[in-house]
Design an enzyme around this catalytic site. Structure first.
Site, PDB file in Angstrom:
ATOM      1  N   HIS A 197      -1.299 -10.733 -16.495  1.00 21.73           N
ATOM      2  CA  HIS A 197      -0.118  -9.994 -16.953  1.00 21.73           C
ATOM      3  C   HIS A 197      -0.247  -8.501 -16.591  1.00 21.73           C
ATOM      4  O   HIS A 197       0.640  -7.923 -15.952  1.00 21.73           O
ATOM      5  CB  HIS A 197       0.019 -10.161 -18.477  1.00 21.73           C
ATOM      6  CG  HIS A 197       1.159  -9.408 -19.072  1.00 21.73           C
ATOM      7  ND1 HIS A 197       2.352 -10.011 -19.418  1.00 21.73           N
ATOM      8  CD2 HIS A 197       1.308  -8.093 -19.407  1.00 21.73           C
ATOM      9  CE1 HIS A 197       3.182  -9.097 -19.920  1.00 21.73           C
ATOM     10  NE2 HIS A 197       2.576  -7.921 -19.923  1.00 21.73           N
ATOM     11  N   GLU A 198      -1.369  -7.910 -16.984  1.00 22.26           N
ATOM     12  CA  GLU A 198      -1.553  -6.472 -16.693  1.00 22.26           C
ATOM     13  C   GLU A 198      -1.664  -6.224 -15.193  1.00 22.26           C
ATOM     14  O   GLU A 198      -1.208  -5.196 -14.686  1.00 22.26           O
ATOM     15  CB  GLU A 198      -2.786  -5.919 -17.425  1.00 22.26           C
ATOM     16  CG  GLU A 198      -2.712  -6.009 -18.948  1.00 22.26           C
ATOM     17  CD  GLU A 198      -1.417  -5.450 -19.541  1.00 22.26           C
ATOM     18  OE1 GLU A 198      -0.803  -4.555 -18.938  1.00 22.26           O
ATOM     19  OE2 GLU A 198      -1.018  -5.936 -20.619  1.00 22.26           O
ATOM     20  N   HIS A 202       1.756  -5.871 -13.744  1.00 20.20           N
ATOM     21  CA  HIS A 202       2.237  -4.485 -13.890  1.00 20.20           C
ATOM     22  C   HIS A 202       1.592  -3.598 -12.818  1.00 20.20           C
ATOM     23  O   HIS A 202       2.244  -2.741 -12.225  1.00 20.20           O
ATOM     24  CB  HIS A 202       1.827  -3.917 -15.258  1.00 20.20           C
ATOM     25  CG  HIS A 202       2.689  -4.343 -16.400  1.00 20.20           C
ATOM     26  ND1 HIS A 202       4.071  -4.247 -16.382  1.00 20.20           N
ATOM     27  CD2 HIS A 202       2.371  -4.839 -17.634  1.00 20.20           C
ATOM     28  CE1 HIS A 202       4.558  -4.673 -17.546  1.00 20.20           C
ATOM     29  NE2 HIS A 202       3.547  -5.033 -18.325  1.00 20.20           N
ATOM     30  N   HIS A 228       3.163  -3.801  -9.493  1.00 25.50           N
ATOM     31  CA  HIS A 228       4.431  -3.062  -9.501  1.00 25.50           C
ATOM     32  C   HIS A 228       4.161  -1.585  -9.203  1.00 25.50           C
ATOM     33  O   HIS A 228       4.921  -0.924  -8.484  1.00 25.50           O
ATOM     34  CB  HIS A 228       5.070  -3.239 -10.893  1.00 25.50           C
ATOM     35  CG  HIS A 228       6.535  -2.970 -10.945  1.00 25.50           C
ATOM     36  ND1 HIS A 228       7.256  -3.023 -12.111  1.00 25.50           N
ATOM     37  CD2 HIS A 228       7.439  -2.637  -9.986  1.00 25.50           C
ATOM     38  CE1 HIS A 228       8.528  -2.739 -11.863  1.00 25.50           C
ATOM     39  NE2 HIS A 228       8.667  -2.506 -10.575  1.00 25.50           N
TER      40      HIS A 228
END
Length: 679
Positions: free
Chosen positions: A469-470, A473, A476
């Site tokens: 999940h991190e 990010h 991105h």
């Protein structure tokens, strides 16, 4: 007199932060100098004798204050990941200065006049899409933050912002202090019954590190979660659960009830001052969801679908606990324990069977391999970059041509000066200036199980999905490719920012991806396919209860920020109980209150935005269906995701970007299908 390193260009590899050369006491003078320099840059814009145009006003404004932004990102990241009394004290001094400076810009009449001059001519200017977005964003940053107010109201706004910046810091400091203060020392080994060997070893090691005999448990997640999941001793689970739920809710020096009430009232007052009905109306104007009514409708529609499933799962769990241990009434401290037991029974799957296949180093490499297959990224660990703690790993990220894409930091273990949870952040943003594409420095921070004397760091499956999940990010941030820093990377609408992170979690459930990295830490054998099937089959286990939990947090957030008269709220606990009325499954615990440690909305940036986790899940379920249709490593789909979502930052409306990638608007049914909540 030594030069303050923070106010100079860093003479370091890749212009990285020279952490070991920075003294905590350098920060306050550095901030003051950087604020002075940034003010001079603003003066240069307002005193320019040329007529205001896009380049000399809008663009100049976006590139102003770079030094200040860099110092801020270094300082506040340290305050989250490696804080101490000095840093916290400096934060209390610096926050009002930054709040004041921010107001100096948005309330600067001459500057607003120049911005408005350009904005009023926007239809005559030949601007590209990114430039149009920047112009719109800059104009709104003034109009939405008081530029049109009378002088006395501007002063009022300054005062509110100053108070808010200090209250939010105080809120976070109290939560961290409460987390650090609580310890549960166990002297009798019988009280550890049910706990896996790894958790016991970690607890013994923690006790030893503090010169104590026995096994030490704390409110840090890697200590707390295994105890709540596996410890047979119900009394001790209760003790730990109540301690966790009572953080900053004890009517003592670290209590946050007053801080919550003050923050909520000041945010409401601020919104009213700016002409908005509530804080939520102010925030949501700049979100995909647009209004509090739409958010509440979205959450309540989900609630309608999830509640029957959640209720049925809860009754089933209560029945299971009754049969197994004659538990009459299921309490909050029973939830993880019996859920795990039931999951083991239904799927013959438990984290202890899985953990040997998820050695931290292998999972990191797995994330890197997935990024390579999808986006052609290469990760090389490097050792010539300074870090703020010796736990932090550093990587150079390049593309297929060998060009630098990003510098990447990863910080995985809990420690005293680090707040709980997991997050992605940046030490330096991406932008294109004078023809040079400045590449970003991105970091992820987690709190995973530490290696012990006998075992490496072995992750639970939940920790594996957290890392992915991190890392989503982080991608991105790393793949950002925009001209302007304020539109780069994760600078997107808040209810869009979770799409890249949540979509990446899907790869953790896929055979093709797991085979790349899920290998036994001792034998090197790939995870058996029956375990992979069980992971997939259990993916929707208790999805109804999980969904209800997330909805309850979203509704609590809205109850604080979409209310028309927060002045009438005087009792934090009573207000929270009312907000949870339709989502409660477990009996209430009198000593506990979530709001007083709900850092996402009272310290972080999620006020009126907690719903965005579920909102982004709709996007991610719909987007991942596209990958599944084409193949999870399909280059065409991956390239479209990279080109239209990951690299574009906030340069266009997120729905426009999403449709360009997907070819259509997202379908909410995709989430319900994946969650098994569609009849």
């Amino acid at each position: 007199m030594r030069k303050n390193i923070l106010n100079n260009v860093f003479d370091t590899p890749y212009n990285t932060a020279p952490f070991s050369e920075i003294n905590d006491h350098d920060f306050l003078p550095a901030f003051k100098t950087a604020i002075k320099n940034a003010k001079a840059e603003i003066d240069a814009i307002t005193k320019n004798t040329e007529a205001p145009n896009f380049k000399n006003t809008i663009e100049a404004l976006d590139f102003s204050g770079e030094q200040l932004d860099r110092i801020s990102s270094l300082f506040f990241n340290l305050n989250s990941a490696e804080t101490n009394d000095d840093i916290q004290k400096i934060a209390q001094e610096v926050s009002p200065l930054l709040s004041e400076f921010s107001n100096d810009i948005t309330l600067n009449k001459a500057l607003f006049k120049s911005v408005k001059t350009v904005y009023d001519k926007k239809d005559e200017l030949d601007l590209n899409v990114e430039q149009q977005t920047l112009l719109e964003k800059k104009y709104k940053s003034f109009s939405r933050n008081g530029a049109n107010l009378s002088e006395d109201k501007k002063e009022k706004l300054r005062d509110i912002d100053k108070q808010l910046s200090q209250l939010k810091l105080k809120f976070g400091e109290n939560v961290l202090a409460e987390t650090n203060t609580f310890e549960m020392l166990i002297a009798n080994e019988d009280d550890l019954s049910g706990l896996p060997e790894g958790a016991k070893e970690a607890a013994a090691q923690l006790a030893e590190s503090k010169n104590k005999k026995g096994w030490l448990f704390t409110l840090d997640y890697p200590s707390y979660i295994p105890f709540m999941t596996y410890a047979d001793n119900r009394k001790l689970r209760k003790k730990l659960a109540i301690a966790s739920g009572a953080k900053a809710f004890k009517n003592d020096a670290l209590d946050n009830q007053n801080n919550v009430l003050k923050i909520v009232k000041l945010r409401h007052e601020r919104a009213n001052l700016l002409g908005y009905k509530t804080h939520a109306h102010f925030v949501l104007e700049e979100r995909m969801a647009e209004t509090p009514e739409k958010v509440e409708q979205f959450l309540n529609e989900l609630l309608e679908k999830a509640k029957p499933a959640a209720k049925s799962e809860f009754d089933n769990l209560e029945d299971f606990a009754k049969k197994l241990d004659a538990i009459d009434k299921l309490q909050k401290w029973d939830s993880s324990y019996y859920s795990e037991k039931l999951k083991q029974k239904l799927f013959d799957l438990d984290d202890e069977k899985l953990k040997p296949y998820f050695k931290l180093e292998n999972v990191i490499n797995g994330a890197f391999m997935v990024a390579n297959k999808l986006f052609d990224l290469h990760f090389e660990e490097i050792h010539n970059i300074d870090t703020y703690h010796n736990d932090v790993l550093t990587y150079k990220v390049t593309d297929n041509k060998g060009d630098l894409v990003s510098i990447f930091y990863a910080d995985f273990f809990p420690r005293k000066g680090k707040r709980n949870g997991a997050w992605m952040t940046s030490f330096k943003p991406q932008s294109i200036k004078n023809g040079v594409n400045e590449r970003p420095h991105i970091s992820i921070v987690c709190n995973f199980t530490k290696p012990t004397k006998s075992k490496p760091s072995l992750l639970t499956f939940n920790e594996v999905t957290t890392l992915f999940h991190e890392f989503g990010h982080a991608l991105h941030g790393m793949l950002a490719n925009t001209t302007y820093p304020s539109l780069s990377g994760t600078s997107v609408y808040w209810d869009f920012v979770e799409l890249p992170s949540q979509i990446l979690e899907n790869w953790c459930y896929q055979k093709e991806a797991l085979e790349l990295f899920a290998k036994h830490y001792e034998t090197g054998k790939v995870i058996p396919m029956d375990l992979v099937e069980k992971i997939k089959a259990s993916a929707t286990f208790h999805e109804g209860m999980q969904t209800l939990r997330q909805i309850s947090f979203g509704l609590l957030d809205m109850s604080w920020h979409a209310v028309e008269s927060p002045k009438s709220i005087t009792d934090v606990k009573a207000h929270e109980t009312k907000a949870f009325k339709n989502t409660n499954l477990f009996p209430d615990v009198a000593e506990n209150c979530m709001s007083t440690s709900f850092s996402h909305i009272f310290q972080g940036g999620y006020s009126s935005g907690y719903y965005s986790y579920k909102w982004a899940e709709v996007l991610d379920a719909d987007a991942f269906e596209y990958f599944e249709e084409a193949g999870i490593f399909n280059k065409t789909v991956a390239t479209k995701f990279k080109d239209h979502v990951l690299s574009k930052g906030g340069t266009e409306n997120p729905m426009t970007l999403y449709k360009r990638f997907r070819g259509k608007a997202p379908e909410p049914e995709a989430l319900l299908r994946r969650a098994g909540l569609l009849k």
